[in-house]
Design a protein around this motif. Structure first.
Motif, PDB file in Angstrom:
ATOM      1  N   ALA A 130       0.787  -1.145   0.044  1.00  0.00           N
ATOM      2  CA  ALA A 130      -0.026   0.058   0.010  1.00  0.00           C
ATOM      3  C   ALA A 130       0.675   1.227  -0.042  1.00  0.00           C
ATOM      4  O   ALA A 130       0.612   2.216  -0.591  1.00  0.00           O
ATOM      5  CB  ALA A 130      -0.845  -0.021   1.235  1.00  0.00           C
ATOM      6  N   GLU A 131       1.843   1.316   0.632  1.00  0.00           N
ATOM      7  CA  GLU A 131       2.765   2.349   0.778  1.00  0.00           C
ATOM      8  C   GLU A 131       3.572   2.594  -0.307  1.00  0.00           C
ATOM      9  O   GLU A 131       4.070   3.885  -0.787  1.00  0.00           O
ATOM     10  CB  GLU A 131       3.718   2.224   2.095  1.00  0.00           C
ATOM     11  N   GLY A 132       4.221   1.514  -1.083  1.00  0.00           N
ATOM     12  CA  GLY A 132       4.825   1.764  -2.392  1.00  0.00           C
ATOM     13  C   GLY A 132       6.278   2.317  -2.114  1.00  0.00           C
ATOM     14  O   GLY A 132       7.029   1.617  -1.192  1.00  0.00           O
ATOM     15  N   PRO A 133       6.316   3.360  -2.833  1.00  0.00           N
ATOM     16  CA  PRO A 133       7.875   4.024  -2.734  1.00  0.00           C
ATOM     17  C   PRO A 133       8.139   4.264  -1.185  1.00  0.00           C
ATOM     18  O   PRO A 133       9.150   4.414  -0.752  1.00  0.00           O
ATOM     19  CB  PRO A 133       7.965   5.146  -3.678  1.00  0.00           C
ATOM     20  N   ILE A 134       7.327   4.807  -0.539  1.00  0.00           N
ATOM     21  CA  ILE A 134       7.589   5.337   0.734  1.00  0.00           C
ATOM     22  C   ILE A 134       8.118   4.105   1.641  1.00  0.00           C
ATOM     23  O   ILE A 134       8.992   4.240   2.499  1.00  0.00           O
ATOM     24  CB  ILE A 134       6.000   5.799   1.420  1.00  0.00           C
ATOM     25  N   ALA A 135       7.501   2.943   1.549  1.00  0.00           N
ATOM     26  CA  ALA A 135       8.144   1.605   2.206  1.00  0.00           C
ATOM     27  C   ALA A 135       9.467   1.563   1.929  1.00  0.00           C
ATOM     28  O   ALA A 135      10.250   1.116   2.737  1.00  0.00           O
ATOM     29  CB  ALA A 135       7.085   0.641   1.987  1.00  0.00           C
ATOM     30  N   GLU A 136      10.049   1.530   0.769  1.00  0.00           N
ATOM     31  CA  GLU A 136      11.104   1.276  -0.008  1.00  0.00           C
ATOM     32  C   GLU A 136      12.186   2.479   0.735  1.00  0.00           C
ATOM     33  O   GLU A 136      13.084   2.329   1.315  1.00  0.00           O
ATOM     34  CB  GLU A 136      11.224   1.637  -1.272  1.00  0.00           C
ATOM     35  N   ALA A 137      11.461   3.883   0.972  1.00  0.00           N
ATOM     36  CA  ALA A 137      12.370   4.995   1.566  1.00  0.00           C
ATOM     37  C   ALA A 137      12.470   4.654   2.895  1.00  0.00           C
ATOM     38  O   ALA A 137      13.614   4.742   3.556  1.00  0.00           O
ATOM     39  CB  ALA A 137      11.727   6.135   1.045  1.00  0.00           C
ATOM     40  N   GLU A 138      11.543   4.032   3.629  1.00  0.00           N
ATOM     41  CA  GLU A 138      11.736   3.893   5.145  1.00  0.00           C
ATOM     42  C   GLU A 138      12.682   2.745   5.189  1.00  0.00           C
ATOM     43  O   GLU A 138      13.428   2.806   6.345  1.00  0.00           O
ATOM     44  CB  GLU A 138      10.261   3.431   5.699  1.00  0.00           C
ATOM     45  N   ALA A 139      12.916   1.806   4.498  1.00  0.00           N
ATOM     46  CA  ALA A 139      13.685   0.711   4.717  1.00  0.00           C
ATOM     47  C   ALA A 139      14.928   1.190   4.353  1.00  0.00           C
ATOM     48  O   ALA A 139      15.934   0.947   5.375  1.00  0.00           O
ATOM     49  CB  ALA A 139      13.377  -0.580   3.678  1.00  0.00           C
ATOM     50  N   ALA A 140      15.235   1.912   3.686  1.00  0.00           N
ATOM     51  CA  ALA A 140      16.496   2.686   3.190  1.00  0.00           C
ATOM     52  C   ALA A 140      16.955   3.556   4.439  1.00  0.00           C
ATOM     53  O   ALA A 140      18.225   3.498   4.930  1.00  0.00           O
ATOM     54  CB  ALA A 140      16.458   3.564   1.842  1.00  0.00           C
ATOM     55  N   ALA A 141      16.043   4.196   5.061  1.00  0.00           N
ATOM     56  CA  ALA A 141      16.158   4.959   6.122  1.00  0.00           C
ATOM     57  C   ALA A 141      16.653   4.053   7.202  1.00  0.00           C
ATOM     58  O   ALA A 141      17.555   4.674   7.825  1.00  0.00           O
ATOM     59  CB  ALA A 141      15.110   5.841   6.583  1.00  0.00           C
ATOM     60  N   ALA A 142      16.150   3.089   7.532  1.00  0.00           N
ATOM     61  CA  ALA A 142      16.545   2.198   8.617  1.00  0.00           C
ATOM     62  C   ALA A 142      17.918   1.497   8.384  1.00  0.00           C
ATOM     63  O   ALA A 142      18.789   1.527   9.423  1.00  0.00           O
ATOM     64  CB  ALA A 142      15.428   1.093   8.556  1.00  0.00           C
ATOM     65  N   ARG A 143      18.246   1.350   7.057  1.00  0.00           N
ATOM     66  CA  ARG A 143      19.647   0.732   6.783  1.00  0.00           C
ATOM     67  C   ARG A 143      20.692   1.649   7.213  1.00  0.00           C
ATOM     68  O   ARG A 143      21.768   1.509   7.466  1.00  0.00           O
ATOM     69  CB  ARG A 143      19.722   0.307   5.414  1.00  0.00           C
ATOM     70  N   MET A 144      20.446   2.856   6.743  1.00  0.00           N
ATOM     71  CA  MET A 144      21.609   4.118   6.886  1.00  0.00           C
ATOM     72  C   MET A 144      21.617   4.540   8.251  1.00  0.00           C
ATOM     73  O   MET A 144      22.450   5.453   8.674  1.00  0.00           O
ATOM     74  CB  MET A 144      21.307   5.225   6.058  1.00  0.00           C
ATOM     75  N   LEU A 145      20.773   4.275   9.326  1.00  0.00           N
ATOM     76  CA  LEU A 145      21.102   4.586  10.726  1.00  0.00           C
ATOM     77  C   LEU A 145      22.271   3.956  11.275  1.00  0.00           C
ATOM     78  O   LEU A 145      22.687   2.984  10.849  1.00  0.00           O
ATOM     79  CB  LEU A 145      19.907   4.147  11.670  1.00  0.00           C
ATOM     80  N   SER A 146      23.006   4.724  12.428  1.00  0.00           N
ATOM     81  CA  SER A 146      23.962   4.305  12.850  1.00  0.00           C
ATOM     82  C   SER A 146      24.303   5.067  14.243  1.00  0.00           C
ATOM     83  O   SER A 146      23.813   6.295  14.378  1.00  0.00           O
ATOM     84  CB  SER A 146      25.272   4.291  12.026  1.00  0.00           C
ATOM     85  N   GLY A 147      24.983   4.594  15.011  1.00  0.00           N
ATOM     86  CA  GLY A 147      25.342   5.299  16.622  1.00  0.00           C
ATOM     87  C   GLY A 147      26.035   6.790  15.940  1.00  0.00           C
ATOM     88  O   GLY A 147      25.687   7.734  16.899  1.00  0.00           O
ATOM     89  N   GLU A 148      26.955   6.630  15.117  1.00  0.00           N
ATOM     90  CA  GLU A 148      27.495   7.987  14.911  1.00  0.00           C
ATOM     91  C   GLU A 148      26.792   8.876  14.156  1.00  0.00           C
ATOM     92  O   GLU A 148      26.684  10.139  14.091  1.00  0.00           O
ATOM     93  CB  GLU A 148      28.578   7.703  13.991  1.00  0.00           C
ATOM     94  N   HIS A 149      25.886   8.517  13.393  1.00  0.00           N
ATOM     95  CA  HIS A 149      24.993   9.269  12.499  1.00  0.00           C
ATOM     96  C   HIS A 149      23.315   9.007  12.583  1.00  0.00           C
ATOM     97  O   HIS A 149      22.957   8.149  11.705  1.00  0.00           O
ATOM     98  CB  HIS A 149      25.258   9.078  10.850  1.00  0.00           C
ATOM     99  N   PRO A 150      22.688   9.240  13.840  1.00  0.00           N
ATOM    100  CA  PRO A 150      21.477   8.914  13.992  1.00  0.00           C
ATOM    101  C   PRO A 150      20.627   9.042  13.039  1.00  0.00           C
ATOM    102  O   PRO A 150      19.218   8.564  13.253  1.00  0.00           O
ATOM    103  CB  PRO A 150      21.152   9.144  15.653  1.00  0.00           C
ATOM    104  N   LEU A 151      20.689  10.177  12.307  1.00  0.00           N
ATOM    105  CA  LEU A 151      19.596  10.726  11.593  1.00  0.00           C
ATOM    106  C   LEU A 151      19.901  10.539   9.895  1.00  0.00           C
ATOM    107  O   LEU A 151      19.672  11.175   9.105  1.00  0.00           O
ATOM    108  CB  LEU A 151      19.472  12.334  11.530  1.00  0.00           C
ATOM    109  N   GLY A 152      21.309   9.747   9.951  1.00  0.00           N
ATOM    110  CA  GLY A 152      21.861   9.498   8.581  1.00  0.00           C
ATOM    111  C   GLY A 152      22.841  10.317   7.873  1.00  0.00           C
ATOM    112  O   GLY A 152      22.898  11.435   8.336  1.00  0.00           O
ATOM    113  N   LEU A 153      23.237  10.072   6.506  1.00  0.00           N
ATOM    114  CA  LEU A 153      24.199  10.827   6.228  1.00  0.00           C
ATOM    115  C   LEU A 153      23.498  11.855   5.468  1.00  0.00           C
ATOM    116  O   LEU A 153      22.536  11.610   4.723  1.00  0.00           O
ATOM    117  CB  LEU A 153      25.177  10.213   5.558  1.00  0.00           C
TER     118      LEU A 153
END
Length: 399
Positions: free
Chosen positions: A32-55
Motif C-alpha cells: 500500500a505504501e509503495g515507494p514510501i515503504a522502500e524509502a523507510e527501509a533505506a532510512a533504517a539501513r543508513m542509521l548508525s550510532g555516529e549518524h542517528p539521522l543518516g548521512l
C-alpha cells in the motif's frame, strides 16, 4: 532490545527495521505504501550510532531554474517577514540589543574573574551586583534631593502667591502688568485635562522605564551566564575554512566593545569625582546629585560632557555670576583634558576610531536609535573599521 508492534527489534534510536519511529510511525502494508515503504527501509539501513539521522544526501543544484525561483521567492518572503517583525518588536529588540551590548562590555570583567579561579556563576553575580550597586547609588543620590526641591517649591507656593497679589512687591507689579494671575487661571482651566493626562503619561513612562531596566538587567544576566555557548554558536555559523579567521576578528571586536564600555565607565567616574570636588569647593548646592548627573551624561560620546557641564554651570549661577562663569570655564578645560589625556590611554588604544568617524557615528546612531544609538555608535564603528581593514582592504588589494 525493544521491539516494534510486529515483534521486530528496534535500534538505539527507537526506529524499527521498517524505518518507522515507534513514537511517530506505524507499520503499514508495503504494497500500500509503495515507494514510501522502500524509502523507510533505506532510512533504517543508513542509521548508525555516529549518524542517528543518516548521512547528508547529494547537494541540490542551486543553479537550476527551479531552485533559483524558489530561493528568490523565499528570500523576498523572509525579508518582508523580518521587516514586519522588526517594526512590530522594535522596542523589545532595542532592549535586547542594549542587553547584548552590556553583556559583551562586561564580559572582560567576568572573564578576568573566571581566569582567577572564580566559577562563572559567581563571577557573573559579582559583576552584576557591582553594576546594580552603581545604579542604586545614583538613584539614592538623585531621589532625595529631587524630593527636597519639590518640597521647597510646594512650601514656597503660598509666599509666591502672596507676592503676586502684593502691589508693593516687584513680582506683584509685574504680575499686574502682564495679568499673570488671570492668564494662569485661564491656562489651568483650559489645559487642566491635558495636564492631568500629561501627569498620567509621565507616571506610565516612569513605570515603563523601570520595567525596561528590569528587562535589560535580566537579559544581561542571562547573556553573561551563557556567553561561552553563544560564542560557540555564533562562530559555528561560519564555514569551516573561514572559521579560524572569523574567531580572531570576532574576538578582537568583542575586546574592543569591552574596553570601550569599561573605559567609558571609568572616565565617567572620574568626571563625576572632579565635579563633586569642584562643587564642594565653591559651595554649590546638591553636589552629589550634580556629580552623578555629570557622570551619567559623560557616558554619551562627544556631546555628553558638554551637556553635563552646561547643566552644572546653570545651577552654579544660583550661587553667583563669577562661580557660574568659573564652572563653565572649568568644564571647557576638563573636556580638553579628558579628550587628550584620559581617553587616548583608556579607550583610544583599544578602539582606534578617527575623530571624524566617531562624531559621524554618534550623530547617525543618535538619529536612528536615540540615546542607545549614541552609546553603541563608537564600538560599532570600531568593529566596522576592523572588518574593513582586515577583510575588505586585503580582498581589494588581491584584485
Amino acid at each position: 532490545m525493544a521491539a516494534d508492534d510486529e515483534g521486530r527489534p528496534e535500534n538505539a534510536v527507537g526506529v524499527a527495521p521498517s524505518g518507522h519511529n515507534r513514537l511517530i510511525g506505524q507499520p503499514h502494508d508495503a504494497a500500500a505504501e509503495g515507494p514510501i515503504a522502500e524509502a523507510e527501509a533505506a532510512a533504517a539501513r543508513m542509521l548508525s550510532g555516529e549518524h542517528p539521522l543518516g548521512l547528508p544526501g547529494r547537494p541540490v543544484d542551486r543553479r537550476s531554474p527551479f531552485m533559483v525561483a524558489v530561493v528568490g521567492t523565499v528570500g523576498v518572503v523572509l525579508t518582508y517577514g523580518v521587516l514586519q517583525l522588526i517594526g512590530a518588536a522594535a522596542q523589545v529588540l532595542v532592549l535586547l540589543a542594549f542587553a547584548l551590548f552590556l553583556a559583551v562590555g562586561l564580559e572582560p570583567a567576568v572573564s578576568w574573574l573566571v581566569n582567577h579561579r572564580w566559577r562563572r556563576g559567581a563571577a557573573v553575580t559579582a559583576v552584576l551586583l557591582t553594576v546594580f550597586g552603581v545604579v542604586a547609588g545614583f538613584l539614592a543620590l538623585a531621589v532625595p534631593p529631587l524630593i527636597a526641591q519639590i518640597g521647597n517649591l510646594v512650601s514656597n507656593i503660598p509666599d509666591l502667591i502672596r507676592r503676586i497679589q502684593d502691589n508693593s512687591d516687584v513680582i506683584g507689579r509685574l504680575s499686574q502688568q502682564v495679568d499673570l494671575q488671570q492668564n494662569v487661571q485661564r491656562l489651568l482651566s483650559e489645559a487642566g485635562p491635558a495636564l492631568a493626562g500629561g501627569v498620567l503619561g509621565v507616571g506610565i513612562k516612569i513605570l515603563s522605564g523601570i520595567g525596561s531596566l528590569v528587562v535589560v538587567l535580566a537579559f544581561t544576566a542571562y547573556l553573561l551566564s551563557d556567553m561561552p555557548r553563544l560564542r560557540r554558536t555564533f562562530y559555528r555559523m561560519f564555514p569551516a575554512g573561514r572559521r579560524p579567521r572569523a574567531i580572531l576578528i570576532g574576538d578582537q571586536i568583542f575586546v574592543k566593545v569591552g574596553a570601550y564600555v569599561l573605559g567609558n565607565l571609568a572616565i565617567s567616574a572620574v568626571a563625576g569625582l572632579v565635579t563633586f570636588v569642584w562643587l564642594l569647593i565653591f559651595d554649590v548646592p546638591y553636589p552629589l546629585l550634580l556629580a552623578a548627573f555629570v557622570a551619567l551624561t559623560d557616558l554619551i560620546p562627544v556631546v555628553g560632557a558638554t551637556l553635563g557641564g552646561i547643566g552644572v554651570a546653570l545651577v552654579s549661577l544660583t550661587v553667583s555670576w563669577p562661580v557660574g562663569l568659573a564652572t563653565l570655564g572649568f568644564y571647557v578645560v576638563y573636556q580638553s583634558i579628558e579628550g587628550y589625556v584620559l581617553i587616548p590611554p583608556i579607550i583610544g588604544r583599544a578602539v582606534r576610531v578617527p575623530a571624524v568617524l566617531t562624531a559621524a557615528a554618534v550623530l547617525i546612531g543618535g538619529a536612528m536609535l536615540g540615546l542607545f544609538g549614541a552609546l553603541v555608535a563608537v564600538p560599532v564603528a570600531a568593529g566596522v573599521v576592523l572588518v574593513v581593514q582586515q577583510v575588505v582592504y586585503p580582498a581589494l588589494d588581491r584584485r
